[in-house]
Structures are given as structure tokens and as C-alpha cells.
Design an enzyme around this catalytic site. Sequence first.
Site, mmCIF file in Angstrom:
data_model
loop_
_atom_site.group_PDB
_atom_site.id
_atom_site.type_symbol
_atom_site.label_atom_id
_atom_site.label_comp_id
_atom_site.label_asym_id
_atom_site.label_seq_id
_atom_site.Cartn_x
_atom_site.Cartn_y
_atom_site.Cartn_z
ATOM 1 N N HIS A 107 -23.326 -38.140 -52.706
ATOM 2 C CA HIS A 107 -22.214 -38.278 -53.667
ATOM 3 C C HIS A 107 -21.138 -37.229 -53.376
ATOM 4 C CE1 HIS A 107 -24.448 -40.985 -56.531
ATOM 5 N NE2 HIS A 107 -25.467 -40.412 -55.915
ATOM 6 N N TYR A 157 -31.261 -30.757 -56.415
ATOM 7 C CA TYR A 157 -29.863 -30.422 -56.708
ATOM 8 C C TYR A 157 -29.617 -28.933 -56.566
ATOM 9 C CZ TYR A 157 -29.283 -35.137 -58.687
ATOM 10 O OH TYR A 157 -29.214 -36.494 -58.875
#
Length: 307
Positions: A32, A296
Site C-alpha cells: 500500500h 506493520y
Amino acid sequence: MSSELAKSQISSTIVDAIEELKGTHHGFRRAHARGFVYEATFTPNGSAAPFTTAPHLQGSPVRATVRLSHTDANPHAFDSDRSVRGFATKFHLADGTNTDLVMVNVERFVAATPEEFVDFIKAAKADTDAADPSVPHIKSFVGAHPTVGPALAAAKSVGIPESYGTSQYWAIHAFLWRDAAGEVRPVRYSWVPDAGVVNAADSSSWTPHHLTEELRSRLPISFVLRVTFGEPGDPTHDSTVAWPDDRRSVDVGRIEITAEAADQEHWQSQVFDPTALVDGIEVSDDPVLAARSTIYAVSYDRRSHQR
């Protein structure tokens, strides 16, 4: 080995594998990579209140921040590509805390465990290096993990949306809702566009950032938050498997995305973490969901240090 250390190690291995497959782009997310951030307001309709104590699902409107994204690791990927898109939401609660909801426009994930995901990425890398159109490594991976086939097929055939505002998005994982009496129910989420699901008839003339540019003239856009309740036997541990279509679904509120966020640089540096939850919502037993926060964190550390 402690579970936290094991989770950290597999998360680092996943990010390593993504970097080997896709390369690195300094300062950008490992997936992303290119997205744009928007101001939004979520208004619950009260339908969730009997099933969860989560404060943003009761009755009062909640300010939110939304990031709409192309899922590729390359920030220069074209919007005309056939690729999965992302819809990440950060709800800003009255007490100053946040809770996140992360979705993509496919219903299933391509691996049931973090270890399977590493194997999937390595198979994709082997096929890329071999430049073999028959993709034997991916075929072998799917053969060993039969539930992955439908998920991979969906990701490969996903439509190119006419707009970020005309695609449906799913949270992929199951979560657990806990009500005021302590009863727990498994749920899955999706954002359903008020404009309907519309794919592009022809994207060949699009500019690289067409979907972001298109949205400037389309705003505001809105989506209904639809919650599907699982029944006994519906898997909560495996995000490669969809629940049956006849499961009960309830629309619990609507989000309106109204304007581009003023401080894009600030928001691009932030993490949208699907395990950042509040009382009334809990993670399920899905091991991929459990690993995402650490994945993450690894990605954030690397991009923030310009690796």
C-alpha cells in the site's frame, strides 16, 4: 522461544520476503505504498449497540481519517493496473484514543497463517525469477493449500474500480464483538458504497494517479458499514475461507468522506493497525490478524529509517 519473539521473527521474515519480491522504495510502506488521506465522519445508527460496547458504534457521530490506497509496494504503480485497493479507517474517539479498521476490495486473504504467507511470497518470487508463464511454484503452493485457490483467483480477477467510491471493501479477518452482558459473537465487516459497485469500462487512458484525481471532483462519497454475524462452525481462524452467503448481515452506520486531509505528510507516516481495538471488539484466533501489528511495526521501522 516466547510467542512474542516468534511473532517478531516471522514478521521480519515476511517483510524481508516482500522486499525481495517487490524491492524497496525509501520512505514508503512495504505494501500500500501509494495512498491518499481524507477527512471523514462516521455516524452509527444504533443497530450495533445490542451486540458490542464499542464506543464508536453506539449513537454519536465520530470523526475519522481514511486512507485509500493502491496495494502495490511500488509507489509509482499505475491506477489503471488490475490490483487490489485499500480502505483504512482511523476512528477518533471522544476520549482521545483511536481505533482502526483496515479493509481491501477482496473478501479473502491468500494465506491462512503467517508461515503460509511467506511460502506464498517465495513461490511468487520463484515464478518471477523464472519468468515462466505456467507459474509452477504458485500452482504447487495452491495445490498444497486448497483454500487459497479461490482467494488468489479473486485477487487476480478483481475489477478496476471506476472510482475509489464505487468499490466494496472487506476486512478479510473475523473479529469478536462482546456485548454489555459479556456474550461474544464473531463478525466480519465490509464497506458497501452508496454509489453502487461500478468497475471501469476502459482504464487505458488514465493518468497514473487517476483514482485520486477523480475523487477530487466526486467528493463527498459515502459507504455503509455492513457487519455479518458468524454461526457455529464458521471459521474465525482462517482468512482464506469466506462464510456462507446466507449469514445474517446488519448495516450499523455510514461513513462520509468529505475532503482531502490537510497534512498528507503526517498521515502518510502513520500506521493503520487492524488490531488497534477498543472494549467491545476483540481479535479472533486468526494468526494472520495476530501478526499484522508486528509486521506493520517492522515496516514502519524500516521506512522511517529510510531503508
